[in-house]
Design a protein around this motif. Sequence first.
Motif, PDB file in Angstrom:
ATOM      1  N   ASN A   1      29.412 -12.716-109.287  1.00  0.00           N
ATOM      2  CA  ASN A   1      28.438 -13.169-110.291  1.00  0.00           C
ATOM      3  C   ASN A   1      26.987 -12.894-109.897  1.00  0.00           C
ATOM      4  O   ASN A   1      26.184 -12.465-110.720  1.00  0.00           O
TER       5      ASN A   1
ATOM      6  N   ASP B   1      31.043 -13.762-102.872  1.00  0.00           N
ATOM      7  CA  ASP B   1      32.043 -14.251-103.813  1.00  0.00           C
ATOM      8  C   ASP B   1      32.717 -13.082-104.542  1.00  0.00           C
ATOM      9  O   ASP B   1      32.040 -12.264-105.157  1.00  0.00           O
TER      10      ASP B   1
ATOM     11  N   ASP C   1      25.277 -16.428-101.315  1.00  0.00           N
ATOM     12  CA  ASP C   1      26.008 -17.075-102.399  1.00  0.00           C
ATOM     13  C   ASP C   1      27.489 -17.097-102.025  1.00  0.00           C
ATOM     14  O   ASP C   1      28.148 -16.060-101.990  1.00  0.00           O
TER      15      ASP C   1
ATOM     16  N   THR D   1      25.479 -19.843-107.823  1.00  0.00           N
ATOM     17  CA  THR D   1      24.969 -18.495-108.088  1.00  0.00           C
ATOM     18  C   THR D   1      23.654 -18.531-108.854  1.00  0.00           C
ATOM     19  O   THR D   1      22.695 -17.845-108.486  1.00  0.00           O
TER      20      THR D   1
END
Length: 287
Positions: free
Chosen positions: A45, A41, A150, A17
Motif C-alpha cells: 500500500n 508489507d 511501514d 500506511t
Amino acid sequence: MPVIISMINLKGGVGKTTLTVALAEFIALEYGLKVLVIDLDPQTNATVSLMDEYQWKKHNIHGQTVVQLFRDYLEDRRVFSAHEAIVHNVSNIGGGIAGLDLLPSSLDLIDIQDELIKIPARGIFSQRPLTILGENICEEIGSYDIVLIDCPPNLGLITQNGLILSQYYLIPVVPDILSAYGIPQIVTRIKRLEAETGIRINCLGVIINRFRQQNRLHVNQVRLLQMNARDGGYQRVLSTIIPEAARAASAVDFSLPGNNLHDKYGYDVPFKQYQQLTEEVLQLVIL
Ligand SMILES: Nc1ncnc2c1ncn2[C@@H]1O[C@H](COP(=O)(O)OP(=O)(O)OP(=O)(O)O)[C@@H](O)[C@H]1O
Ligand SMILES: [Mg+2]
C-alpha cells in the motif's frame, strides 16, 4: 545514522500506511529532511500510494524490491541492490518530492515470509535471520535523516527485520476496542526481541487515528489509553489526535496528484493534524 521509526500494529487497517506516507511527506516538505520510506508489507500500500504502478512493475521484474532481498538470502545469491531498488523523489505531490525516497515492496513477499521460517539461520542472532534487511541496506541509509518503516499487521520475521533496525516504534490505533486490544502483545513481543538481540527499540507511543468525537466509545477509549500509557509500556498517547477525514482516506490514491500538501490534505483537517503530528514526532526523536 538516520533516526529509524517503525509503524506497527497487529491490527490491520488502523492507519499505519496512511500515517507513514503523510509523515514522510510532511517531514520532507516542511522540514527539508531526507526521508526514506521502507515498505515491508506485501500489500504494497505504501508503495502504490507513493510511486507510479508502471515504474513499480519495472522494479518488481528486475528484482529491485524488498522481496528480492529476502529471496537472495533464501537462494544464496545477490540480485538485490539497495542502490538500484531505492526509488528517488517519490509521492504524487508536485510530481515527486525532492528528498523523499522509497524502498518498494512486492506482493510476492507473502510467499517469502513462509519460506523464511523453514530455513536454518546464518545471521548473528540466535536462531532466526533478523539482520537480512539491515545488512543489505546499511550502506544506502546513511545519507537519510529519517527512515520510516511501514510494517505489515503481524510480527513475523520480515517485520522483526525492520524492528531491529529501528530505534523507535509508533503504534497507530483506531480507538475502538479491537484496535487497542493487541497493544500489550506488541509491547511484550518487542521487549522480548530487545532482550534477545540486545538492541534497544523504544516505543514512542500510540497515535490515535480515525477519531470520531461524537462516538462515546472513541472518547472513552482515548481516555483509557492515556491513563494506561505508563503501565501499558507504550510510554504515551501522542497529543495529536487524527480525526476521521475523507481527505486522509483518499490520500492513498496515487492517481490524484496535487501540487502541494494543501492540495492533498486540505487546509484544515487532516492537514493541521498531520502538521502537528510531524512536529510532535520530530520533537521526540530529534528536534
Ligand atoms: N484519518 C483517517 N480518516 C479516514 N480514513 C482513514 C484515515 N486514516 C486512514 N484511513 C483509511 O483507513 C484504511 C486503512 O488505512 P491504512 O491502509 O493506512 O491502514 P494500515 O494499518 O496500514 O492497514 P494494513 O494493516 O492493512 O496495512 C484506508 O482505507 C485508509 O484510507
Ligand atoms: Mg498498511
